[in-house]
Design an enzyme around this catalytic site. Sequence first.
Site, PDB file in Angstrom:
ATOM      1  CG  HIS A  25      -2.005   9.499  -8.931  1.00  0.00           C
ATOM      2  ND1 HIS A  25      -1.681   9.042 -10.176  1.00  0.00           N
ATOM      3  CD2 HIS A  25      -1.059   9.009  -8.087  1.00  0.00           C
ATOM      4  CE1 HIS A  25      -0.578   8.330 -10.101  1.00  0.00           C
ATOM      5  NE2 HIS A  25      -0.186   8.292  -8.848  1.00  0.00           N
TER       6      HIS A  25
ATOM      7  CG  ASP B  16      -0.082  10.511  -4.626  1.00  0.00           C
ATOM      8  OD1 ASP B  16       0.633   9.722  -3.952  1.00  0.00           O
ATOM      9  OD2 ASP B  16       0.254  10.933  -5.735  1.00  0.00           O
TER      10      ASP B  16
ATOM     11  CG  ASN C 222       4.754  12.048 -11.646  1.00  0.00           C
ATOM     12  OD1 ASN C 222       3.850  12.162 -12.484  1.00  0.00           O
ATOM     13  ND2 ASN C 222       5.829  11.330 -11.857  1.00  0.00           N
TER      14      ASN C 222
ATOM     15  CG  HIS D 192      -2.463   6.756  -3.880  1.00  0.00           C
ATOM     16  ND1 HIS D 192      -2.467   6.395  -5.200  1.00  0.00           N
ATOM     17  CD2 HIS D 192      -1.172   7.083  -3.600  1.00  0.00           C
ATOM     18  CE1 HIS D 192      -1.239   6.504  -5.694  1.00  0.00           C
ATOM     19  NE2 HIS D 192      -0.441   6.932  -4.731  1.00  0.00           N
TER      20      HIS D 192
ATOM     21  CG  HIS E 184       2.444   6.391 -11.134  1.00  0.00           C
ATOM     22  ND1 HIS E 184       2.539   7.340 -10.159  1.00  0.00           N
ATOM     23  CD2 HIS E 184       3.079   6.904 -12.212  1.00  0.00           C
ATOM     24  CE1 HIS E 184       3.223   8.391 -10.628  1.00  0.00           C
ATOM     25  NE2 HIS E 184       3.567   8.143 -11.877  1.00  0.00           N
TER      26      HIS E 184
ATOM     27  NE  ARG F 168       7.370   9.377   1.419  1.00  0.00           N
ATOM     28  CZ  ARG F 168       7.115   9.397   0.112  1.00  0.00           C
ATOM     29  NH1 ARG F 168       7.310   8.315  -0.615  1.00  0.00           N
ATOM     30  NH2 ARG F 168       6.679  10.488  -0.468  1.00  0.00           N
TER      31      ARG F 168
ATOM     32  CG  ASN G  29       6.675   4.517  -3.318  1.00  0.00           C
ATOM     33  OD1 ASN G  29       5.809   4.401  -2.456  1.00  0.00           O
ATOM     34  ND2 ASN G  29       6.961   5.676  -3.877  1.00  0.00           N
TER      35      ASN G  29
ATOM     36  CG  HIS H 271       3.421   7.457  -1.089  1.00  0.00           C
ATOM     37  ND1 HIS H 271       4.025   6.506  -1.867  1.00  0.00           N
ATOM     38  CD2 HIS H 271       2.518   8.081  -1.892  1.00  0.00           C
ATOM     39  CE1 HIS H 271       3.517   6.552  -3.100  1.00  0.00           C
ATOM     40  NE2 HIS H 271       2.595   7.501  -3.136  1.00  0.00           N
TER      41      HIS H 271
END
Lengths: 314, 436
Positions: free
Chosen positions: B240, B313, B286, B68, B187, B72, B102, B70
């Site tokens: 998460h 995350d 989050n 997990h 999520h 970008r 995302n 990110h």
Amino acid sequence: MALSSKDLIGLEHMSQEEITLILDTADAFRAVFDRPVRKVPIMRGKTVVNLFFEPSTRTRISFELAEQRLSADIINFSASSSSLKKGETLRDTAENIAAMKIDMIVMRHSSPGAAQYLADVLDASVINAGDGPHEHPTQGLLDIMTMRHKLGSLEGKKITIIGDISHSRVARSNIYGLTKLGAEVTLCGPPTMVPGAMEQLGAKVEFDLKKAVRDADALNILRIQLERQSQMVFPSNREYALMFGIDEEVLRTTKPECFVMHPGPMNREVEISSAVADGPRQVILDQVTNGVAVRMAVIYLLSGGDPGSLAGRG
Amino acid sequence: MDWKSIPQEYLVHNVKLCLGGKLSAETGYLHVKDGKVKAIGDGKLSVENVPTFDGNGAVLSPGFIDVHVHFREPGREEKESIHTGSRAAAAGGFTSVVTMPNTLPPVDSAPMITYQFDRARESGLCRVFPTGAISKNQDGESLTEFGDMVAAGAVGFTDDGAPVMNGSLMKYALQYSKMLGIPVTCHAEDTSLAGSGVMHAGSWSAKLGLPGIPRVAEDSMIYRDCELARATGGHLHVAHISTKGAVETVRRAKADGINVTAEATPHHFTLNHSHCQTFSPMFKMNPPLREESDVEAVIAGLCDGTIDCIATDHAPHTVMEKELMFDQAPFGIIGLETALAVGITSLVKAGKLDLGKLVYLMTEAAAKIYNLPGGKLEEGTDADFVLFDPEQQWTVLADEVQSRSSNSPWLGEKLTGRVKATFMGGRNTWLDKDFS
């Protein structure tokens, strides 16, 4: 005795002695108001910036008056918090203003923690004029000053705060300040506005208005923010007024000497009826007058003023 | 020999092997040839004309796998690119990562998957396995082309960053992905219950005046998605996990035979909501940091197998964004470079689980979620491995962070356990400054 910090961020971390010192000093300034010349030269040559990221009329005017009566030079800066989101951070804004060499910043901001942040990055003194729903210490102090005038010592006195506690900086500062001075605080409102976790701040929660006001020495009635209706927090102004509005009928169930406060601006006929707002039991305009005195005291003490030297001036 | 010039064939000796959830008591060796493991075992091995490297007594385990992260790219390269993210991964001992979709625009088509593979190959510091979005443009309305993306190499589908409120869409996603044999990752957040919340709804949010995200926002969605997995037979992976209720729901779902797996982050098994009292956005994520009872439930879940693996995350944000006030700053923290050390410090040193199990949760167990290669070292597998010192103490410093962002709650904190060197396909991808 002096204040232990260069800043006033909240009443949570203040001692009982510090709160009492501010209130005593405010009483001394309050005496000045009855003289023909209400201005004292204490802050001559010092610059105070009023940094308001949220619209405010009453608090800003009250601070400005306090600063003027202390002979400070004043800069007013108003900006919407949203302009900060576009690029400039609060730090950028603050450092720019500090670079112009100022002595004190009075700030209102929509974010909890904003005042503490500013105080941490700047050498100048910071006074929190409201950081989101977190704290509004000068409002808490002026409320307590008003109660002290009516009740003398607050030890063992019962104060009930009614309204949207969850979103209220006024409630939080009142709870911290009042409990430090020995008062018993009860919070009242619908459960959607009074989370049970608030008991951990040292207050009692009571959803039944009749029970909440029965033994109270004072009621502090908070403004209901009408936009909360669209957030499903309460059904209607009408129902709020029926269940939690303070009118003469409610006051008949309290102790006869119990008095009514409101930090303003009021929604007449919602949280408070006009008959109460204009009636003999309210001290709302005293609160406004005391607000100027409390803010003079805070500015004076934070800029290193000696509380002892004030006695001679009165 | 110098670690900086690695030949095609070499031996690593004087290492403690940590394989299959067990740390060996004696020293062992690893023989690498052409990027693959030729031999691995306890004791000593010497092969003529093959250079030998000294592991200095470090632990040698399969390269870590983070399911997990990110990265970008495309769109928000000022926070992190696939290259800088891969660099952070290597520095944290990771050799494989699963990226969330995302980005800007979101990864919702096969060409986007291919693009991310290409960028990762150019960087060459970490194996990057992209996931695709569940819905086109992550708008929660219609399914993306799962089949085409799987053909391009997507390892899973997820709504991470844009929760699927529409139960029907989630049901179809689980049904459709079952056909393809890959998981759907949730999520879990009911956005109507989370509202404008920025931290856990509890005593601290009440005190600080910050709007809260209640546990039920997560609990209710995990319950819904577990029931959808039961109904469809699809593989649900819970990202998460942060509440005691959610851990209990997953535990019951597993007991019922539902095909569900779950991951937990180092911050959710270490920190609680009281850290928000500083108003520092480094503690804004989050799902939010919950209460101590939730932290304990997450640890219990890791120990008893309810939670399958550890994932970070890793969510980079610029310094400017994290200079905003708590309620305005974006959610998320970086995690790749501190994952091992936080795991050792708050789980192993605290006596919650042993080092072998920790490494297992960061390797083999993680690989299983998305059917990834790696996570094991045996004759013939890729030589993806890490050398680390489980006892070395170090302080997390922003200057030394390899990610493009440095939004970590552990900045300035002293942690135990330090990655010394990382190898992907036998090639060195990270070397600690004092390791030679």
